[in-house]
Design a protein around this motif. Structure first.
Motif, PDB file in Angstrom:
ATOM      1  N   LYS A   9     -52.537  -3.605  -8.627  1.00 23.40           N
ATOM      2  CA  LYS A   9     -51.857  -2.436  -9.199  1.00 23.40           C
ATOM      3  C   LYS A   9     -52.811  -1.886 -10.241  1.00 23.40           C
ATOM      4  N   ARG A  26     -53.541   2.488 -16.342  1.00 24.97           N
ATOM      5  CA  ARG A  26     -54.451   2.742 -17.469  1.00 24.97           C
ATOM      6  C   ARG A  26     -54.264   1.650 -18.532  1.00 24.97           C
ATOM      7  N   GLY A  27     -53.023   1.360 -18.866  1.00 22.53           N
ATOM      8  CA  GLY A  27     -52.780   0.315 -19.869  1.00 22.53           C
ATOM      9  C   GLY A  27     -51.842   0.813 -20.945  1.00 22.53           C
ATOM     10  N   ALA A  28     -50.924  -0.067 -21.361  1.00 20.01           N
ATOM     11  CA  ALA A  28     -49.813   0.384 -22.193  1.00 20.01           C
ATOM     12  C   ALA A  28     -49.940   0.030 -23.673  1.00 20.01           C
ATOM     13  N   SER A  83     -49.031   5.235 -12.152  1.00 15.54           N
ATOM     14  CA  SER A  83     -49.447   6.272 -13.103  1.00 15.54           C
ATOM     15  C   SER A  83     -48.500   7.465 -13.076  1.00 15.54           C
ATOM     16  N   HIS A  84     -48.390   8.114 -14.245  1.00 15.48           N
ATOM     17  CA  HIS A  84     -47.639   9.367 -14.343  1.00 15.48           C
ATOM     18  C   HIS A  84     -48.605  10.539 -14.483  1.00 15.48           C
ATOM     19  N   ASN A  85     -49.855  10.281 -14.168  1.00 15.06           N
ATOM     20  CA  ASN A  85     -50.873  11.309 -14.319  1.00 15.06           C
ATOM     21  C   ASN A  85     -51.010  12.084 -12.994  1.00 15.06           C
ATOM     22  N   THR A  94     -61.445   6.229 -20.035  1.00 10.87           N
ATOM     23  CA  THR A  94     -60.369   5.539 -19.296  1.00 10.87           C
ATOM     24  C   THR A  94     -60.125   6.239 -17.958  1.00 10.87           C
ATOM     25  N   LYS A 102     -60.260   8.778 -24.035  1.00  7.70           N
ATOM     26  CA  LYS A 102     -59.356   8.928 -22.888  1.00  7.70           C
ATOM     27  C   LYS A 102     -60.174   9.271 -21.636  1.00  7.70           C
ATOM     28  N   GLN A 155     -55.972  -3.077 -15.917  1.00  6.96           N
ATOM     29  CA  GLN A 155     -55.808  -2.022 -16.939  1.00  6.96           C
ATOM     30  C   GLN A 155     -57.156  -1.349 -17.169  1.00  6.96           C
TER      31      GLN A 155
HETATM   32  C1  LIG Z   1     -45.433   1.712 -12.104  1.00 10.48           C
HETATM   33  C2  LIG Z   1     -46.134   1.418 -13.384  1.00 10.48           C
HETATM   34  C3  LIG Z   1     -46.490   0.115 -13.698  1.00 10.48           C
HETATM   35  C4  LIG Z   1     -47.141  -0.173 -14.894  1.00 10.48           C
HETATM   36  N1  LIG Z   1     -47.536  -1.450 -15.165  1.00 10.48           N
HETATM   37  C5  LIG Z   1     -48.249  -1.727 -16.293  1.00 10.48           C
HETATM   38  C6  LIG Z   1     -48.746  -3.021 -16.568  1.00 10.48           C
HETATM   39  O1  LIG Z   1     -48.535  -3.964 -15.820  1.00 10.48           O
HETATM   40  N2  LIG Z   1     -49.469  -3.211 -17.718  1.00 10.48           N
HETATM   41  C7  LIG Z   1     -49.749  -2.178 -18.590  1.00 10.48           C
HETATM   42  O2  LIG Z   1     -50.446  -2.387 -19.587  1.00 10.48           O
HETATM   43  N3  LIG Z   1     -49.264  -0.934 -18.353  1.00 10.48           N
HETATM   44  C8  LIG Z   1     -48.531  -0.686 -17.240  1.00 10.48           C
HETATM   45  N4  LIG Z   1     -48.059   0.578 -17.011  1.00 10.48           N
HETATM   46  C9  LIG Z   1     -48.222   1.624 -18.049  1.00 10.48           C
HETATM   47  C10 LIG Z   1     -49.554   2.313 -17.880  1.00 10.48           C
HETATM   48  O3  LIG Z   1     -50.580   1.397 -18.177  1.00 10.48           O
HETATM   49  C11 LIG Z   1     -49.725   3.524 -18.818  1.00 10.48           C
HETATM   50  O4  LIG Z   1     -49.502   3.145 -20.148  1.00 10.48           O
HETATM   51  C12 LIG Z   1     -48.823   4.680 -18.551  1.00 10.48           C
HETATM   52  O5  LIG Z   1     -48.531   4.813 -17.197  1.00 10.48           O
HETATM   53  C13 LIG Z   1     -49.484   5.977 -19.044  1.00 10.48           C
HETATM   54  O6  LIG Z   1     -50.693   6.220 -18.328  1.00 10.48           O
HETATM   55  P1  LIG Z   1     -50.760   7.269 -17.126  1.00 10.48           P
HETATM   56  O7  LIG Z   1     -51.785   6.882 -16.160  1.00 10.48           O
HETATM   57  O8  LIG Z   1     -49.402   7.390 -16.563  1.00 10.48           O
HETATM   58  O9  LIG Z   1     -51.039   8.673 -17.785  1.00 10.48           O
HETATM   59  P2  LIG Z   1     -51.957   9.348 -18.878  1.00 10.48           P
HETATM   60  O10 LIG Z   1     -50.970  10.045 -19.745  1.00 10.48           O
HETATM   61  O11 LIG Z   1     -52.998  10.144 -18.214  1.00 10.48           O
HETATM   62  O12 LIG Z   1     -52.684   8.237 -19.697  1.00 10.48           O
HETATM   63  C14 LIG Z   1     -52.252   7.730 -20.904  1.00 10.48           C
HETATM   64  C15 LIG Z   1     -52.991   6.441 -21.046  1.00 10.48           C
HETATM   65  O13 LIG Z   1     -54.402   6.688 -21.179  1.00 10.48           O
HETATM   66  C16 LIG Z   1     -54.983   5.745 -22.049  1.00 10.48           C
HETATM   67  N5  LIG Z   1     -55.493   6.460 -23.227  1.00 10.48           N
HETATM   68  C17 LIG Z   1     -54.859   7.437 -23.936  1.00 10.48           C
HETATM   69  N6  LIG Z   1     -55.615   7.849 -24.981  1.00 10.48           N
HETATM   70  C18 LIG Z   1     -56.764   7.125 -24.921  1.00 10.48           C
HETATM   71  C19 LIG Z   1     -57.927   7.089 -25.755  1.00 10.48           C
HETATM   72  N7  LIG Z   1     -58.062   7.865 -26.822  1.00 10.48           N
HETATM   73  N8  LIG Z   1     -58.904   6.227 -25.432  1.00 10.48           N
HETATM   74  C20 LIG Z   1     -58.795   5.409 -24.354  1.00 10.48           C
HETATM   75  N9  LIG Z   1     -57.715   5.409 -23.530  1.00 10.48           N
HETATM   76  C21 LIG Z   1     -56.708   6.257 -23.813  1.00 10.48           C
HETATM   77  C22 LIG Z   1     -53.869   4.776 -22.431  1.00 10.48           C
HETATM   78  O14 LIG Z   1     -53.901   3.715 -21.515  1.00 10.48           O
HETATM   79  C23 LIG Z   1     -52.626   5.609 -22.261  1.00 10.48           C
HETATM   80  O15 LIG Z   1     -51.475   4.813 -22.006  1.00 10.48           O
HETATM   81  C24 LIG Z   1     -47.414   0.876 -15.812  1.00 10.48           C
HETATM   82  C25 LIG Z   1     -47.048   2.191 -15.504  1.00 10.48           C
HETATM   83  C26 LIG Z   1     -46.419   2.468 -14.305  1.00 10.48           C
HETATM   84  C27 LIG Z   1     -46.043   3.886 -14.000  1.00 10.48           C
END
Ligand SMILES: Cc1cc2nc3c(=O)[nH]c(=O)nc-3n(C[C@H](O)[C@H](O)[C@H](O)COP(=O)(O)OP(=O)(O)OC[C@H]3O[C@@H](n4cnc5c(N)ncnc54)[C@H](O)[C@@H]3O)c2cc1C
Length: 390
Positions: free
Chosen positions: A241, A244-246, A295-297, A271, A268, A214
């Motif tokens: 894998k 970013r982190g959920a 990621s959905h980014n 991150t 962000k 993460q």
């Molecule tokens: C296939 C898949 C598997 C996944 N597996 C896991 C897993 O095992 N564990 C887990 O924790 N998550 C997991 N996730 C979720 C993932 O960590 C993200 O929460 C989610 O995908 C949103 O991030 P992004 O990269 O898609 O997009 P973006 O929209 O670019 O990023 C959002 C993410 O950025 C970070 N962020 C946002 N604002 C801030 C801020 N102010 N300061 C610091 N950071 C910030 C947070 O992590 C937030 O979720 C998974 C997602 C996918 C698609």
């Protein structure tokens, strides 16, 4: 050759006929409204408390959008549809909140069944599970904190480690790569120790066990490098894998309440910087690595595609995968697979009642802020318009 075009909604929604596209349109319109999501959550919780059967209300809409089915058999049908567009599936048993040993045992058997279902199916390139699906959260918390365990707790911990080992062993036997999800920071050290020992045992010949990193944690880029060095020194593959982190809000809240340093990056941008740096690091050492960018980014996905190209890594190289969640960001998944990259989607499944927490999280995530049209809805609208004109 153009790397990839995420604007192409024709490719993104080629798997949805007009009826299905309309269903998605109405669903995202409804969950775009915070009031509707709150009302829906209230109704579902009330129905659950009163034991009112409500599955029929959910099955054709929000469940169909975000879940593959109620069991493996149904999910395989959804996986086959994704496979028609060369998009892979990752069967994700999404039942949460179980706390007793017999449930953990059932979940273990179910995860092994997903591994069996994935065997010899190139369209199911990975299996996945969460350690908290097979071990009590409170126990992980204690182990993580280095607290001493009672005799009963110790027996549960031994049983939990045995389950994790059994799952990894079965994956290894069948040659199915296996993701282990990352969770809250206050149980993650315990998870890391467990996952690392599995990686050392099962990643010698090929990348089987994938650790999740993460990058919203400020210490994880370093951890990734240390993990790589450790595994390399044992001639094991570093399979990861990258996400970013959920759990950002929960993490920040706990750190503030208990007065310890926030494990999350300050912004962000920080991150994003570490996420991209982790991708670059893995690609720079690709002979030791296998990665999946969860990621959905769009920018990160494009960055990974471009960085692969720069380093002469083939689009179809099995060491690099992109992954998104079923029902979301199809413009990323389908356009990447159309351009020849390896893509898979988490395909959550389980009994409707049991996957409700997962579905409510997806609804909340797609609720628009200040009435703006959410991303999924804008893309669907664009495609509806395109079909109307064309
Ligand atoms: C296939 C898949 C598997 C996944 N597996 C896991 C897993 O095992 N564990 C887990 O924790 N998550 C997991 N996730 C979720 C993932 O960590 C993200 O929460 C989610 O995908 C949103 O991030 P992004 O990269 O898609 O997009 P973006 O929209 O670019 O990023 C959002 C993410 O950025 C970070 N962020 C946002 N604002 C801030 C801020 N102010 N300061 C610091 N950071 C910030 C947070 O992590 C937030 O979720 C998974 C997602 C996918 C698609």
């Amino acid at each position: 050759m153009q790397t990839v075009n995420f604007e192409n909604t024709e490719v993104a929604f080629s798997h949805k006929d007009n009826r299905k596209l309309n269903q998605s349109y109405w669903l995202f319109r409804i969950i775009g409204s915070p009031v509707m999501v709150k009302l829906g959550a209230f109704m579902v919780n009330t129905a659950l408390t009163l034991r009112v059967p409500f599955g029929w209300m959910i099955r054709k809409n929000i469940f169909a959008q975000f879940c593959g089915g109620t069991n493996i058999q149904e999910s395989l049908k959804s996986a086959e549809i994704l496979a028609q567009s060369q998009v892979g599936s990752i069967l994700d048993y999404s039942v949460e909140g179980k706390e007793d040993e017999s449930d953990f045992e059932k979940t273990t058997l179910e995860i092994i069944a997903t591994i069996e279902a994935a065997k010899d199916k190139s369209f199911i390139p990975f299996s996945v599970f969460k350690i908290t699906g097979v071990c009590q959260f409170s126990l992980l918390e204690k182990v993580n904190a280095g607290q001493s365990l009672s005799e009963i707790e110790n027996a549960s911990w031994v049983a939990a480690q045995e389950r994790v080992h059994r799952i990894c062993f079965e994956a290894h036997q069948r040659g199915v790569a296996l993701f282990i999800d990352a969770e809250d920071s206050w149980i993650q050290d315990a998870i890391d120790t467990l996952v690392e020992s599995m990686m050392l045992e099962f990643n010698t010949k090929s990348p089987i066990v994938y650790q999740t990193i993460q990058l919203y944690r400020h210490d994880r880029l370093n951890y990734l490098k240390q993990l790589h060095n450790k595994l390399k020194s044992h001639a094991c593959f570093t399979a990861v894998k990258l996400v970013r982190g959920a759990y950002m809000e929960k993490e920040r809240k706990r750190a503030a309440e208990l007065n310890y340093t926030d494990p999350i990056q300050p912004t962000k941008e920080a991150t994003d910087r570490d996420f991209n740096a982790a991708i670059a690091y893995a690609l720079d050492h690709i002979s030791d690595f296998a990665i999946c960018c969860g990621s959905h980014n769009e920018e990160s996905s494009l960055m990974l595609a471009l960085e692969m190209e720069k380093r002469g890594i083939e689009r179809s190289d099995k060491r690099v995968f992109f992954a998104q969640l079923f029902g979301m960001s199809d413009h990323i998944s389908y356009n990447l697979s159309h351009a020849g990259y390896n893509v898979a989607k988490y395909l959550p499944y389980g009994p409707i009642k049991e996957v409700m927490p997962y579905l409510l999280r997806r609804a909340q995530e797609n609720t628009s802020v200040k009435g703006q049209t959410g991303r999924e809805l804008s893309l669907i609208l664009k495609e509806k318009q395109r079909r109307k004109l064309g």
